[in-house]
Scaffold this active site. Structure first.
Site, short mmCIF file in Angstrom:
data_model
loop_
_atom_site.label_atom_id
_atom_site.label_comp_id
_atom_site.label_asym_id
_atom_site.label_seq_id
_atom_site.Cartn_x
_atom_site.Cartn_y
_atom_site.Cartn_z
N ARG A 78 0.82 -1.20 0.00
CA ARG A 78 0.00 0.00 0.00
C ARG A 78 0.85 1.24 0.00
NH1 ARG A 78 -3.98 1.01 4.19
NH2 ARG A 78 -2.26 0.48 5.57
N SER A 144 7.98 -5.42 6.22
CA SER A 144 7.63 -6.38 7.26
C SER A 144 8.32 -7.74 7.13
CB SER A 144 6.12 -6.54 7.29
OG SER A 144 5.56 -5.27 7.43
N ASP A 197 6.01 -3.79 10.46
CA ASP A 197 4.57 -3.54 10.60
C ASP A 197 4.10 -3.59 12.06
OD1 ASP A 197 4.94 -6.29 10.65
OD2 ASP A 197 3.37 -6.78 9.22
C1 GLC Z 1 6.77 -12.16 9.34
C2 GLC Z 1 7.92 -11.15 9.26
C3 GLC Z 1 7.74 -10.06 10.31
C4 GLC Z 1 6.37 -9.44 10.17
C5 GLC Z 1 5.30 -10.52 10.24
C6 GLC Z 1 3.90 -9.94 10.06
O1 GLC Z 1 6.84 -12.82 10.55
O2 GLC Z 1 9.16 -11.82 9.47
O3 GLC Z 1 8.74 -9.07 10.16
O4 GLC Z 1 6.18 -8.50 11.19
O5 GLC Z 1 5.52 -11.48 9.24
O6 GLC Z 1 3.75 -9.30 8.83
#
Ligand code: GLC
Length: 459
Positions: A78, A144, A197
């Protein structure tokens, strides 16, 4: 009859192996707390990385100005634009799905794709949005995946998780890659913050409610971030932050412990995954995997009984063909003849003409797999609550957990199960000081807020 008995045996075994009585969950919470301590001790101290986010202050409401955010981490990404100032923030955003081939291609292609979407977003703004007063645009980048951060604006990718696997990006600075791609697209923007995130969810949550100290994602993947005391982080080098706090991205997805209830289906899923022996906790609880665990159980039943009739198993053998939204729809089916279950089985797996009994078996499998997931997620949260000394009876401080992600947002029975497990683990009395809150799309907004706090135009 014989067919039904064989199916019932598979389900009974599953029920037993996935059981998460309170004592087991307590063990999981204790193991989580122990791993957290070990991960804070020194780099590599635990399987959970306990990443220093360089966010030492959460937003306080004084953030102002126009900021952008880029949120990359699942099947979509996004782009957001947010005018900050005041409590009623209304981000404008655009969601773009990432073509699957880019998730396993090369870094330049992925970042090029993202930068071009960002360029279009900016180009479509029109002149009316020229409230920048000659300033350079600033961006918060929510990325993330596990990143070893070296500052609030830089960090190298440790490894990919979820459905991503782009070898040449591992070990590279993701901000530098984005910056290069933006330059190629002629986008003049400064990346003012690089965050996970969970950190964004925590920041957005605490913007509206100062009692929020933990941010959790229960979506495609799963992870949590929380506010830690800086002096409880032995591996933190240099001067302690003035606030005395530091947000830690736990990366709890990579947690594993002998306390975890792991079945043959989980083992097979792990072995056949993009990242074998990694992200074990995530594979038990997150939305990317739940549907596939259910599919594997159904396949076993199909091979040991004839309750699905004489079916072609090609679909049932296809990885990830059953998605978490499908199992949620089946699990919530309230029609007397379980019509939704029948439709989903037919649509996704080409299983037709099932009896009501068989459909009930399918619902039970969804229930077993999902409640194990929700209860384990609750145990993880309790591990964090205990680590920060909250959630005990008589504790006056309120502890609020901001949660985002499709699994939590759209799967009602998952959410109920998580909430009741929290009360079960903390106890009625103590759980009164703990609250859960949905932080809708908090990760993007959180990035914009943190970018504002680190803007080049404030000092
Ligand atoms: C995976 C990623 C992590 C992220 C999570 C949720 O575990 O390694 O960084 O926060 O997904 O998106």
């Amino acid at each position: 009859m014989v067919a039904a008995a064989a199916a019932e045996r598979v389900v009974a075994e599953l029920r037993e192996q996935c059981a998460t009585p309170a004592a087991r969950l307590d063990g999981v919470a204790a193991a989580m707390e122990e791993e957290m301590r070990a991960g804070l001790e020194h780099e590599g101290g635990s399987k959970i990385k306990m990443i220093i986010s360089y966010v030492d202050n959460l937003p306080n409401g004084s953030e102002e100005g126009l900021f952008y955010a880029l949120d990359l981490g699942g099947t979509n990404f996004r782009v957001l634009r947010v005018q900050l100032g005041g409590k009623d923030i209304k981000p404008e955003s655009r969601e773009v799905s990432i073509p699957p081939h880019l998730m396993s291609g090369n870094a330049a292609e992925l970042f090029g794709f993202i930068a071009s979407a960002l360029a279009k977003f900016v180009a479509d703004e029109g002149r009316s949005n020229g409230v920048l007063n000659g300033r350079q645009r600033e961006l918060g980048f929510t990325f993330s995946f596990p990143v070893r951060q070296s500052s609030i604006t830089s960090g190298t990718l440790i490894k990919w998780t979820k459905a991503f696997s782009i070898d040449d990006a591992v070990g590279e600075d993701v901000v530098a890659e984005l910056q290069t791609a933006m330059e190629k697209q002629g986008v003049d923007m400064r990346v003012s913050a690089l965050i996970n995130d969970t950190v964004g969810t925590l920041a957005a949550g605490s913007y509206y409610d100062e009692d929020v100290v933990i941010g959790v994602i229960l979506g495609t993947g799963s992870n949590a971030a929380y506010v830690e005391k800086a002096n409880a982080i032995p591996k933190l080098e240099g001067e302690l932050p003035k606030s005395g706090n530091m947000v830690i991205n736990t990366e709890w997805g990579n947690f594993s412990s002998s306390c975890l209830p792991i079945t043959e289906y989980d083992q097979a899923l792990d072995e056949e995954s993009l990242n074998p022996r990694e992200q074990i906790f995530e594979k038990l609880i997150s939305g990317m995997y739940l549907g596939d665990i259910v599919r594997r159980v159904l396949l076993k039943i199909a091979s040991q009984s004839s309750i699905f009739g004489d079916i072609n198993r090609t679909k049932l053998k296809t990885h990830f063909i059953l998605r978490t939204p499908d199992i949620s729809a089946m699990h919530h089916d309230e029609t007397p003849d379980l019509r939704v279950v029948a439709e989903k089985l037919e649509e996704n797996l080409k299983i037709t003409g099932t009896s009501l009994e068989t459909r009930k078996v399918v619902v039970e499998i969804c229930d077993i797999v999902t409640s194990r997931s929700a209860r384990l997620a609750a145990a993880g949260i309790v591990g964090i609550i205990r680590k920060i000394g909250r959630g005990t009876a008589g504790n006056k401080e309120k502890t609020v957990i901001a949660i985002d992600g499709g699994l939590f947002k759209h799967y009602g029975k998952f959410r109920q199960s998580l909430e009741s497990a929290l009360v079960e683990l903390l106890g009625e009395e103590a759980s009164k000081s703990v609250g859960i809150k949905l932080a809708n799309d908090g990760s993007g907004l959180g990035a914009a807020l943190i970018a504002a706090a680190h803007s080049q135009y404030i000092n």
